[in-house]
Design an enzyme around this catalytic site. Structure first.
Site, short mmCIF file in Angstrom:
data_model
loop_
_atom_site.label_atom_id
_atom_site.label_comp_id
_atom_site.label_asym_id
_atom_site.label_seq_id
_atom_site.Cartn_x
_atom_site.Cartn_y
_atom_site.Cartn_z
N HIS A 169 0.82 -1.21 0.00
CA HIS A 169 0.00 0.00 0.00
C HIS A 169 0.86 1.26 0.00
O HIS A 169 0.46 2.29 -0.56
CB HIS A 169 -0.94 0.01 1.21
CG HIS A 169 -2.17 -0.81 1.03
ND1 HIS A 169 -2.33 -2.07 1.56
CD2 HIS A 169 -3.32 -0.57 0.33
CE1 HIS A 169 -3.50 -2.56 1.23
NE2 HIS A 169 -4.13 -1.67 0.47
N GLY A 170 2.02 1.21 0.59
CA GLY A 170 2.88 2.37 0.61
C GLY A 170 3.94 2.27 1.69
O GLY A 170 3.75 1.58 2.70
#
Length: 420
Positions: free
Chosen positions: A336-337
């Site tokens: 996701h990051g």
């Protein structure tokens, strides 16, 4: 070409009813053809390319060229590995092929941290397309795919309804639908389901999500920032509002994607199945963002379990599954990051699934002991089911508050808003 793309409007997929209306007009020839048992492959690809161009129009025109490069790169890796695999099996070549399919995504994820700006390789949907091609390489290795062609791969990768944010389909399932045009009766039934999905998507995204993001969340967020602190009613209200908006916005998008897929004669799998009615976290992940959850289950979790058991990393099978849960969800968090709140979100769910698994085993042991002692098993009825739903819903909402990054914003605001 650059000038042409810059002159086009930037239309986000399913962003407005206007987008859907124009897309539906473009799909009319496809609908008529399928009703007569035919496909219009060239026209379908032209429609996809046309709307993808609009998706990357205006200031986003560089993403179009990034997508073109990506498709060429991934197609070359997949087809070359397929050719090699038909002759011999080599673990090094397999791992190298997986790495090469992941490489553009890795560069995109790491580039802002290393260089300080977004990578020129990035474009909307790169993660979902990467997952598709990684799965193909793994399935070629497993012997499940043997006849991938350039055209079928191209059709799979640029399939318009799902290109930007999924659902993540599997090549073999998609290609089977693509090659076998539904009968007229079956297609009429698919159109009926498509209408339902589109209506539900409109309710979720255009009405409920719009109300939440426009009228509910902004004042709650402002109040939470003004009052400060994590454990106050404003932050808790934001948690529920943001979590619900995330669901209705993404589930609405997914309903549109599935509905348009059905209109194009492809039964793209659904992405959400009443996730807030899940009794426990394991059930939740069988209902929430299902195509992503199942992808990680099949291509990360199961392979981690198999590898650790084969190499006897842990003697206990339950320890093996627990470690695999934690690694699987942590990797999902990193995907996701590269921010602490995404990674924490992944670890949170990894630990939650371990506890969930432990309780299921513990409950079986307790019930077995109670049975031997002539006692009734632990209650399992509508009330315990409702309690499980209540607990799971609130646990998920806490995790989504972490995922939102609002706690990071709140901390930053409180730190610099304090008078010196």
């Amino acid at each position: 070409m650059s000038a042409l793309l810059q002159s086009l409007p930037n239309w986000q997929p399913y962003g407005t009813p206007h987008y859907l209306a124009i897309l539906f007009l473009a799909l009319i020839p496809i609908i008529i053809a399928i009703l007569f048992g035919k496909r219009l492959p060239i026209y379908e690809e032209l429609v996809s390319i046309g709307f993808i161009s609009l998706m990357f129009g205006g200031t986003h025109y560089k993403q179009f060229f990034a997508l073109v490069f990506f498709i060429i790169w991934q197609s070359a890796v997949v087809l070359l590995y397929q050719t090699y695999r038909q002759k011999q099996d080599n673990k090094f070549i397999f791992y190298l092929s997986v790495l090469l399919t992941l490489l553009p995504l890795i560069i995109v994820k790491l580039n802002p941290i290393v260089v300080g700006h977004n990578s020129i390789l990035g474009f909307l949907g790169i993660s979902y397309l990467t997952f598709k091609t990684v799965a193909m390489v793994m399935e070629i290795r497993d012997g499940e795919l043997n006849t991938v062609t350039i055209w079928s791969l191209f059709s799979f990768l640029i399939f318009l309804p799902t290109i930007s944010s999924g659902p993540i389909d599997r090549y073999r399932r998609f290609n089977e639908d693509y090659l076998n045009v539904p009968s007229q009766d079956e297609y009429v039934s698919m159109i009926g389901k498509a209408v339902w999905y589109l209506m539900l998507g409109a309710l979720y995204k255009y009405i409920i999500s719009y109300i939440l993001v426009t009228y509910v969340i902004p004042p709650i967020k402002l109040s939470a920032l003004i009052t400060g602190g994590i454990l106050n009613w404003h932050t808790i209200a934001y948690m529920y509002a943001w979590g619900l908006d995330l669901f209705f916005d993404f589930a609405g998008y997914s309903m549109f994607a599935v509905g348009i897929s059905y209109i194009m004669g492809i039964k793209t799998p659904i992405n959400f199945n009443k996730p807030f009615l899940a009794r426990d976290l394991k059930d939740f992940w069988n209902r929430w963002h299902m195509s992503l959850s199942f992808w990680f289950r099949d291509f990360v979790f199961m392979r981690l379990v198999y590898t650790m058991m084969k190499r006897k990393v842990f003697k206990n099978r339950n320890t093996t599954s627990s470690v695999a849960y934690l690694l699987n969800m942590t990797i999902m968090g990193f995907w996701h990051g590269l921010h602490w709140y995404y990674v924490t979100y992944g670890v949170f769910h990894g630990v939650g699934l371990i506890i969930n698994d432990w309780w299921i085993r513990k409950k079986k042991t307790i019930n077995k002991s109670r049975k031997l002692a002539g006692q009734k098993p632990l209650p399992d009825n509508k009330w315990t089911h409702a309690l499980g739903i209540f607990i799971t819903f609130n646990v998920v909402m806490v995790s989504l508050l972490i995922f939102s990054g609002f706690l990071d914003t709140l901390w930053f605001h409180n730190k610099f808003a304090q008078p010196k």
